[in-house]
Design an enzyme around this catalytic site. Structure first.
Site, mmCIF file in Angstrom:
data_model
loop_
_atom_site.group_PDB
_atom_site.id
_atom_site.type_symbol
_atom_site.label_atom_id
_atom_site.label_comp_id
_atom_site.label_asym_id
_atom_site.label_seq_id
_atom_site.Cartn_x
_atom_site.Cartn_y
_atom_site.Cartn_z
ATOM 1 N N LEU A 1 1.879 9.931 3.117
ATOM 2 C CA LEU A 1 3.132 10.235 3.800
ATOM 3 C C LEU A 1 4.154 9.106 3.740
ATOM 4 C CD1 LEU A 1 1.669 11.964 6.987
ATOM 5 C CD2 LEU A 1 2.321 12.997 4.807
ATOM 6 N N GLN B 1 4.798 4.518 2.540
ATOM 7 C CA GLN B 1 4.278 3.294 1.943
ATOM 8 C C GLN B 1 4.577 2.121 2.870
ATOM 9 O OE1 GLN B 1 6.248 4.005 -1.750
ATOM 10 N NE2 GLN B 1 7.838 2.460 -1.415
ATOM 11 N N VAL B 2 3.846 1.015 2.653
ATOM 12 C CA VAL B 2 3.865 -0.103 3.592
ATOM 13 C C VAL B 2 4.307 -1.376 2.870
ATOM 14 C CG1 VAL B 2 2.486 -1.491 5.203
ATOM 15 C CG2 VAL B 2 1.998 0.951 4.913
ATOM 16 N N LYS C 1 6.238 0.453 7.765
ATOM 17 C CA LYS C 1 5.939 1.750 7.150
ATOM 18 C C LYS C 1 7.239 2.517 6.920
ATOM 19 C CE LYS C 1 2.655 4.322 8.763
ATOM 20 N NZ LYS C 1 1.731 5.064 9.648
ATOM 21 N N ALA D 1 0.859 -1.193 0.000
ATOM 22 C CA ALA D 1 0.000 0.000 0.000
ATOM 23 C C ALA D 1 0.889 1.233 0.000
ATOM 24 C CB ALA D 1 -0.918 0.004 1.212
ATOM 25 N N ALA D 2 0.383 2.304 -0.607
ATOM 26 C CA ALA D 2 1.099 3.582 -0.612
ATOM 27 C C ALA D 2 0.122 4.673 -0.205
ATOM 28 C CB ALA D 2 1.687 3.868 -1.992
ATOM 29 N N ASP E 1 -7.848 11.370 12.555
ATOM 30 C CA ASP E 1 -7.854 11.084 11.114
ATOM 31 C C ASP E 1 -8.429 9.683 10.851
ATOM 32 O OD1 ASP E 1 -7.379 11.608 8.435
ATOM 33 O OD2 ASP E 1 -5.324 10.866 8.481
#
Length: 565
Positions: A145, A147-148, A162, A141-142, A297
């Site tokens: 702030l 990416q993983v 991360k 995933a991106a 958030d």
């Protein structure tokens, strides 16, 4: 590649003055960035207008939605954050735009793997092979702030790693500087206090954004959040592996889950969307009103449903802390709003900073009643935060309301949670979950502050409000998890305590008001609680309560009762 060249040295904390000094002598960079922002958004606006003039709005809807996502992506993390917030509002954004904005949550372009791997090795001061037994070749995933990657530790645990995007701080500094300059320029042109403290709101956002890119800070947030929800069967918080984390790398437990917006997968897994809504809203209220430490958030990229029906939080970069008095005043304001007690609500607005202490609230009370009364509608079930914020904005044009910087994040959190719930159930009303929770919090009254708020609700103009007590008990009891007996025990202990002298007096006055015993009110209360409190339970409750109270405390009842006659 020399990692030191990836990002120049910048302060790790947000400092508006330092950023202002930095860009005051770099006008060309500021002008160039402003031109880029205006050019991209201006082009998009012109395309929308051209579609309207040529009657091609319907034909080009999908094209424009993709264009908006690309504009926000091209402008970078600050604007992606705006898009993420909008992606949680199905009641504000049309579906074609919404579908594209949702992709900003975790489907952004990834940066070069070689740079990511270099950051990991230099931050952890060891090779990837030394730190992890397995490591995915590409990110899973991106986000805005970072990416993983998925990895496995040498001890066998599945983890998510991360990695922060390079050169984040200079980009954030420049965007925040521009936003602050615009806020200062716009403030004088806005009616009354509508623009009050706009610069402070930008500063609050900037501070939280800088905290979000400090993974040490996020790790501490996650550990505090896990401590708060320890033992909660409905909330899952990943374990943080500090020995494999740094300021720009964070290693945490891998969570297998389903995105809350993926209704088909939720249904296939047999998960109840309404129950997930209840877990999300209740956990959000606990953060605000119980712990005061809340997730600012909560978009769908940060929340997942686990296969066993729990809610998993996976990102703790943007959090905030409320004071004890603010927590209790918010709880009080919710109850005053539902009870339509606008005089008390105006006083709460003063306490929360929406009105200054010297403000004469008397002319404001009728306006609150008119605007917020319409927003609530005929029943509490019509209430939602979007309606309230829309209606409340009208008051800011005519009366000296202002938005405290702290509340910008609170309102964002609440609206985001409500928008997420609406995406799961379009008929959802947040008050149907929130008011029972607030009622329970007030009725249990585990702190002196909450007990005082309960008195404010139950006693108005020197008179005990029987109807309010009945409503609170009825609404709280509608929740299957609410146990009335412990609450009754707490109430009896409070009434018999020295602190409860005022309430004892008011109850005696209320029961004997008008030279008659008010048995009808007592009967109505009994009809609400008789199914939950059996005779033997009453005897046990009374015996245990009196046993816990000293003789001096019980003796204190007699003078107060005599005085009230």
């Amino acid at each position: 590649m020399d990692y030191s060249q990836l990002e120049p040295t910048y302060s790790s904390r947000y400092d508006a003055k330092a950023i202002g000094s930095q860009y005051r002598w770099r006008p060309l960079r500021v002008i160039w960035r402003a031109i880029a922002v205006i050019w991209l958004f201006g082009n998009f606006a012109l395309h929308l207008l051209f579609d309207k003039w040529t009657n091609r709005v319907a034909v080009n809807r999908q094209k424009r939605a993709i264009e908006l996502r690309r504009v926000l992506t091209k402008l970078g993390p600050t604007y992606i954050k705006v898009g993420q917030a909008l992606s949680t509002r199905p009641d504000l954004i049309r579906k074609d735009f919404l579908d594209e904005l949702i992709k900003l949550q975790d489907q952004l372009p990834a940066f070069d793997n070689r740079i990511a791997f270099k950051i990991i090795e230099l931050e952890l001061e060891r090779s990837i092979e030394e730190a992890y037994r397995e490591f995915s070749a590409n990110p899973v995933a991106a986000a805005s702030l970072g990416q993983v990657y998925k990895a496995v530790l040498h001890t066998g645990e599945d983890v998510a790693v991360k990695v922060q995007r390079p050169n984040l701080r200079p980009t954030l500094n420049l965007d925040l500087y521009l936003m602050r300059r615009i806020a200062v320029w716009v403030e004088p042109w806005l009616p009354l206090n509508l623009g009050h403290d706009l610069a402070l709101i930008v500063d609050e956002f900037g501070m939280k954004l800088f905290e979000e890119i400090d993974y040490y800070h996020e790790a501490r947030n996650a550990e505090q959040f896990a401590l708060n929800f320890a033992g909660d069967p409905d909330v899952k918080v990943p374990v943080i592996y500090n020995q494999f984390s740094s300021e720009k790398v964070l290693t945490l437990e891998w969570i297998d889950g389903i995105k809350l917006t993926d209704l088909d997968k939720l249904a296939a897994a047999g998960l109840d969307a309404d129950n997930l809504i209840k877990i999300g809203v209740t956990s959000g209220l606990r953060q605000l009103l119980e712990y005061g430490f809340f997730h600012a958030d909560p978009h769908p990229g940060n929340l997942f449903a686990t296969l066993d029906g729990r809610m998993a939080y996976i990102d703790f970069g943007m959090m905030d802390q409320l004071s004890e008095s603010m927590k209790e005043t918010i709880a009080s304001a919710v109850v005053q709003l539902i009870n339509r007690d606008y005089q008390s609500l105006a006083r709460d607005f003063v306490s929360l900073g929406f009105l200054t202490p010297e403000t004469d609230i008397q002319p404001i009370v009728p306006a609150l009643e008119k605007v917020l009364g319409n927003a609530i509608g005929e029943s509490v079930g019509d209430f939602n935060f979007k309606t309230i914020t829309d209606e409340f904005s009208e008051l800011m044009y005519e009366y000296p309301f202002r938005l405290p910087a702290k509340f910008a994040l609170i309102i964002r959190s609440l609206i985001t949670q409500e928008g997420l719930a609406l995406s799961l159930n379009p008929d959802f009303r947040i008050v149907e979950v929130s008011y029972p929770y607030v009622s329970q919090r007030l009725l249990t009254g585990e702190s002196p502050q909450l007990r005082r708020r309960l008195l404010d609700v139950l006693i108005q103009d020197g008179k005990f409000q029987w109807t309010r007590l009945e409503n609170m008990i009825a609404i709280a009891s509608a929740d299957d998890n609410f146990d009335l007996l412990p609450t009754a025990r707490l109430g009896l202990q409070y009434i018999l305590s020295e602190e409860g002298q005022y309430l004892r007096q008011q109850l005696l006055i209320a029961l004997t008001e008008g030279d008659r015993l008010h048995t009808d009110e007592v009967k109505r209360l009994w009809s609400l609680i008789q199914d939950d409190i059996k005779p033997q339970k009453i005897l046990d409750l009374a015996f245990n309560t009196f046993r816990q109270i000293s003789a001096d405390s019980v003796a204190a009842i007699i003078p107060s009762a005599t005085t009230s006659r």
